[in-house]
Design a protein around this motif. Structure first.
Motif: not given
Length: 118
Positions: A29-45
């Motif tokens: 779940l931490e991995v998923l949240v990190t991917i989602a957060t990074h993607t939202a902030e930068t526009g890419h995974p």
């Protein structure tokens, strides 16, 4: 001699519906949240190295193990279905739901901490 035309091979797409019967671990779940957060902030995974750094995982092999499990549990799209075939980290609807539930639970805990009981 004429050749017969090749027919396309039909491969059914992987389901992106509900998660598998196997539950997602807290670390996944931490991995998923990190991917989602990074993607939202930068526009890419994030890259595997960025995930490893963000989650204090020593090697990208450890990240790869989590990614494989999340794909198996239908929280991330399989490699052959994302916009970029190599290392594509795109959350499925199930993955997005898990992240949203986690964030909502975190918001509830934060609001309870801010309430004074005195």
């Amino acid at each position: 001699m004429s050749r017969c035309p090749r027919l396309p091979i039909h491969r059914p797409k992987a389901e992106h519906g509900p998660t598998s019967a196997e539950p997602v671990t807290a670390r996944q779940l931490e991995v998923l949240v990190t991917i989602a957060t990074h993607t939202a902030e930068t526009g890419h995974p994030p890259s595997f190295r960025e995930l490893a750094d963000a989650l204090d995982i020593r090697s990208t092999n450890g990240v790869q193990d989590h990614i494989k499990a999340l794909k198996r549990k239908r929280c991330l799209l399989p490699d052959d279905e994302g916009p970029v075939k190599m290392r594509c980290l795109v959350l499925t609807e199930s993955g997005k739901e898990l992240v949203a539930q986690h964030q909502a639970a975190g918001a509830t805990k934060e609001s309870k901490k801010g309430v004074s009981h005195g």
